[in-house]
Design a protein around this motif. Structure first.
Motif, short mmCIF file in Angstrom:
data_model
loop_
_atom_site.label_atom_id
_atom_site.label_comp_id
_atom_site.label_asym_id
_atom_site.label_seq_id
_atom_site.Cartn_x
_atom_site.Cartn_y
_atom_site.Cartn_z
N ARG A 1 3.11 12.42 3.21
CA ARG A 1 3.82 13.18 4.24
C ARG A 1 5.26 13.40 3.81
NH1 ARG A 1 6.99 10.00 7.91
NH2 ARG A 1 6.79 7.77 7.52
N THR A 2 5.89 14.43 4.33
CA THR A 2 7.31 14.69 4.11
C THR A 2 7.94 15.05 5.45
OG1 THR A 2 6.94 17.03 3.63
CG2 THR A 2 6.93 15.51 1.75
N SER A 3 9.17 14.62 5.63
CA SER A 3 9.90 14.92 6.85
C SER A 3 11.38 14.94 6.52
CB SER A 3 9.60 13.89 7.94
OG SER A 3 10.35 14.15 9.10
N GLY A 4 11.89 16.12 6.20
CA GLY A 4 13.28 16.21 5.78
C GLY A 4 13.48 15.47 4.47
N GLU A 5 14.40 14.52 4.48
CA GLU A 5 14.68 13.73 3.28
C GLU A 5 13.70 12.58 3.10
OE1 GLU A 5 18.69 12.44 3.58
OE2 GLU A 5 19.51 14.34 2.87
N LEU A 6 12.90 12.29 4.11
CA LEU A 6 11.98 11.16 4.05
C LEU A 6 10.64 11.58 3.46
CD1 LEU A 6 11.38 8.18 4.75
CD2 LEU A 6 10.57 8.97 6.97
N VAL A 7 10.17 10.81 2.47
CA VAL A 7 8.89 11.06 1.83
C VAL A 7 8.01 9.82 2.01
CG1 VAL A 7 7.70 11.59 -0.33
CG2 VAL A 7 9.96 12.57 0.12
N GLY A 8 6.81 10.01 2.53
CA GLY A 8 5.85 8.93 2.66
C GLY A 8 4.94 8.89 1.45
N ILE A 9 4.83 7.75 0.80
CA ILE A 9 4.07 7.61 -0.44
C ILE A 9 3.01 6.54 -0.27
CG2 ILE A 9 4.21 7.03 -2.90
CD1 ILE A 9 7.15 7.94 -2.79
N HIS A 10 1.80 6.88 -0.65
CA HIS A 10 0.71 5.90 -0.70
C HIS A 10 0.53 5.46 -2.15
CE1 HIS A 10 -3.08 3.89 0.06
NE2 HIS A 10 -3.60 4.56 -0.96
N PHE A 11 0.54 4.14 -2.38
CA PHE A 11 0.42 3.62 -3.74
C PHE A 11 -1.03 3.64 -4.20
CE2 PHE A 11 4.35 0.78 -2.94
CZ PHE A 11 5.19 1.84 -3.25
N SER B 1 0.79 -1.23 0.00
CA SER B 1 0.00 0.00 0.00
C SER B 1 0.83 1.27 0.00
CB SER B 1 -0.93 0.02 1.21
OG SER B 1 -0.17 0.00 2.41
N GLY B 2 2.14 1.18 0.19
CA GLY B 2 2.92 2.41 0.21
C GLY B 2 4.38 2.16 0.53
N ALA B 3 5.13 3.26 0.63
CA ALA B 3 6.56 3.15 0.87
C ALA B 3 7.06 4.41 1.55
CB ALA B 3 7.31 2.93 -0.44
N GLY B 4 8.18 4.27 2.24
CA GLY B 4 8.93 5.40 2.74
C GLY B 4 10.21 5.50 1.94
N VAL B 5 10.51 6.67 1.39
CA VAL B 5 11.66 6.85 0.49
C VAL B 5 12.50 8.01 0.98
CG1 VAL B 5 12.39 7.30 -1.88
CG2 VAL B 5 10.30 5.98 -1.45
N VAL B 6 13.81 7.80 1.02
CA VAL B 6 14.75 8.88 1.30
C VAL B 6 15.27 9.39 -0.04
CG1 VAL B 6 16.94 9.52 2.36
CG2 VAL B 6 15.38 7.96 3.54
N THR B 7 15.07 10.69 -0.31
CA THR B 7 15.39 11.24 -1.63
C THR B 7 16.63 12.12 -1.59
OG1 THR B 7 14.08 13.25 -1.33
CG2 THR B 7 12.92 11.31 -2.13
N ARG B 8 17.23 12.30 -2.76
CA ARG B 8 18.39 13.17 -2.89
C ARG B 8 17.97 14.65 -2.95
NH1 ARG B 8 22.41 11.25 -7.53
NH2 ARG B 8 23.54 13.02 -6.61
#
Length: 708
Positions: A606-616, A570-577
């Motif tokens: 949601r976003t928190s610094g480099e972390l992005v929460g994604i719902h698929f 259902s989703g993922a947490g991703v650390v982005t550049r």
């Protein structure tokens, strides 16, 4: 505390036990026969020393009122049965198997054979009322099997039109029947009459098979005496103890001791048994007993092994995690499951084909199939917390002529030896305090049902273990208030007997002993109370830790690299550049390229610094199927908790004052463009026709990579 005997002499047996465990624990080669025999001799030498004292000093001299004598003999009788049950376990541990090297040889042989030479397998998925989110993974996972000659059949006792439509869309066989006679066994027997493959693989509706399952198991059937190959039940979600005590990362699920320690030992005695799901059965073996599963017991799988043993077909056990399922997601589901197991096992005791039936079984097989441990263990755990309460409030002793010296010299060393010996046999699977807590937790509800089954063994309805969202809420008031009441009675009894004017216990010297026992019981009962308060799942889907690179097409067609932190269906947490791309864009849509899947559409939640929460935003289709395939069928679902018996015990103790926390996740590496699959982004992901079968997934993935 004054002792009539020198302290060193009193503690000599305990010092021997502790010293032996300390010296043998780190170095003992448990796989060697002499090492197992050494443990057996040491432990049961201490037990024999204890029993001589127990019988001669604390039981036979019993006198007084009839109820006092009866209580002494009742407690001793239960203790003897418990020791006999433990003796069977220790004898079983004298042998063990590791079938992995054999499975390696068989797999190499099968992969070298032409596809048409491999035997055909019918893969059964019996279901009754499981929801779509459970069945989707099971069915899709079964279609991913790395084996050229199989058919998947969904056996629907719920007669649901939507499930029939889903099966047709996946190219899966769908079988139903007009009634639900004999529950799961009847469902399977109906399917056996409709299909004809030489072998039948069985998976419960909540178990997701791994791709190599058949290649790892089918080779064992080269031996014509093998009727069933069974693999362990492993879970990708926490069980009630792990959830409610917040020890998921510190303690394995409660079935590890059975599947990783007991079953390999049973296998060495040719006494492993079919556990239903995650098994393959030879059709010729079934034909020897009428081409059907037995229906006399609600645990048809164990009874099937017993019937096949009498026809000279053995159940072989391969201790490898080749299918992952859902542990009971709530207390109601847990007790429905355990009640069915306990009642079914007790039913077998009354059957001609059971362990007491005529012929066909060795003595050790009969002993290992005796189901009395369900009764004895439940009684033992309940009495363990009730006996001190009985003594504190009535003064009635469970044994006579007991002294502090006797307890320290005989009883404590025996308990230490029994527990320590099992820890040596199963150092990564047996956790004494967790066993005590779980056993006490179960006993309050299972013991009455087991006693009722002894009186009336048959006529109990088969209840399906609830799965999905319906199983995740509520608490158990019976267990909670029983435990809380016992805590109050225990503490109140100690307080009353500390006041000389109110004291009920006539032997004041025993107060320190019973106080120590009571303190342990209060800890156990408090943990039982915590277990009875159902924790709530934070997400509908289990998330798995990952550190794979991904490519994201974000808001305004911006492109960036990232690394997964965790991912689920259902989703993922991703650390982005480039976290600035996602700032102030909660609710915006994006696409994320996931290796072996393709582009997955999603929404920023949601976003928190480099972390992005994604719902698929994944609708049924090839991408969703590929994501299920990647997440659930590649053998990466197991939560490996590698702790010693004492580390696990410490973790359970810490849960008393710890609060549940989010699972710790590893710090992701920096995102690097060279590690991401596509060198440049395609305009859109490759469209795969809905009618494309899941067997063509590898080709679809290859085509996606060519486009990328």
């Amino acid at each position: 505390m004054q002792l009539d005997t020198p302290l060193l002499q009193v503690l000599a047996p305990l010092m021997f036990v502790v010293g032996t465990l300390y010296l043998l624990g780190p170095t003992l080669p448990i796989a060697r026969t002499w090492a197992r025999e050494l443990i057996f001799v040491c432990v049961w030498g201490v037990v024999a020393y204890y029993l001589v004292w127990r019988i001669g000093t604390t039981v036979l001299p019993a006198d007084g009122e009839w109820y006092e004598v009866a209580w002494v003999w009742f407690c001793f009788t239960i203790e003897v049965f418990a020791l006999a049950d433990a003796l069977i376990l220790y004898i079983a541990f004298q042998r063990r198997t590791d079938r992995t090297p054999e499975a390696d040889r068989h797999e190499a042989r099968l992969r070298a054979m032409p596809a048409e030479a491999l035997p055909r397998v019918d893969v059964y998925i019996p279901t009754y009322n499981e929801p779509f989110e459970v069945l989707e993974k099971t069915i899709t996972g079964a279609l991913c099997l790395d084996y050229p000659n199989f058919d998947v059949w969904v056996l629907d006792d719920g007669r649901r039109p939507w499930l029939k439509t889903f099966c047709e869309s996946k190219g899966v066989g769908y079988i139903t029947r007009p009634d639900n006679a004999h529950a799961k066994a009847g469902n399977i027997n109906h399917a056996l009459a409709k299909t004809n493959a030489d072998f039948v693989a069985l998976f419960d509706a909540d178990f997701i098979v791994q791709r190599n399952f058949l290649m790892r198991t089918m080779g064992f059937f080269e031996d014509p005496k093998i009727g069933i190959v069974q693999t362990p039940h492993v879970f990708y979600n926490p069980d009630p103890m792990q959830t409610n005590l917040a020890v998921r990362k510190a303690l394995p699920d409660d079935q590890r001791f059975f599947f990783e320690a007991i079953m390999p030992a049973r296998d060495a005695w040719d006494a492993a048994f079919c556990c239903g799901s995650n098994s393959v059965t030879r059709r010729d073996a079934l034909r020897s007993i009428g081409d059907a599963l037995p229906t006399e017991s609600i645990t048809e799988d164990q009874l099937l092994t017993l019937k096949l043993l009498r026809k000279n077909f053995i159940t072989r056990y391969l201790c490898e995690p080749l299918a992952f399922g859902l542990a009971p997601e709530g207390l109601q589901a847990f007790f429905i499951q355990r009640s069915r197991w306990a009642r079914g096992a007790m039913q077998i005791l009354y059957l001609e084909s059971g362990p007491l039936g005529k012929g066909g079984l060795s003595l050790m097989q009969r002993l290992l199939f005796m189901p009395t441990h369900w009764l004895i263990q439940s009684l033992t755990f309940f009495l363990g917390v009730f006996i001190p309460v009985m003594f504190l409030w009535t003064g009635i002793l469970p044994m006579v002529n007991v002294t502090i010296e006797g307890i320290l010299h005989y009883l404590v060393p025996m308990i230490a030896a029994m527990i320590g010996g099992v820890c040596l046999f199963a150092p990564k699977q047996y956790f004494p305090l967790a066993v005590q807590v779980l056993g006490t937790f179960q006993s309050f509800k299972l013991l009455p049902q087991i006693l009722a089954t002894l009186v009336k063994p048959f006529g109990h309805a088969f209840k399906v273990t609830p799965k999905g969202g319906a199983a995740r809420s509520g608490y158990d008031p019976l267990v909670f208030w029983t435990s809380a009441s016992l805590i109050a009675l225990t503490v109140g009894g100690i307080m009353i007997n500390l006041v000389p004017e109110w004291r009920i216990i006539s032997q004041a010297a025993l107060i320190p002993v019973v106080a120590s026992w009571s303190a342990i019981n209060v800890i156990v009962l408090f943990l039982v109370c915590m277990m009875s308060l159902q924790g709530h799942a934070r997400r509908g889907e289990e998330r798995f830790v990952s550190d794979d690179p991904v490519w994201i097409v974000g808001p305004g067609d911006s492109q960036t690299l990232g690394r997964l932190r965790d991912i689920s269906l259902s989703g993922a947490g991703v650390v982005t550049r480039n976290p600035e791309i996602f700032d102030d864009n909660v609710g915006a849509r994006l696409k994320m390229f996931v290796t072996e899947v393709g582009f997955v559409p999603g929404t920023i939640v949601r976003t928190s610094g480099e972390l992005v929460g994604i719902h698929f935003n994944l609708l049924p289709g090839i991408e969703r199927d590929l994501l299920i395939r990647r997440l659930f069928t590649s053998g990466n679902l197991a939560t490996n908790v590698d702790v010693s018996s004492w580390e696990g015990t410490a973790a359970v103790l810490r849960s008393i004052w710890a609060t549940p926390t989010h699972l710790p996740l590893p710090a992701p590496q920096s995102a690097d463009a060279a590690e991401v699959a596509p060198a440049k982004l395609p305009a859109a992901s490759l469209v795969v026709q809905p009618e494309a079968g899941l067997h063509d997934w590898e080709e679809a993935v290859a085509q996606r990579r060519e486009v990328a």
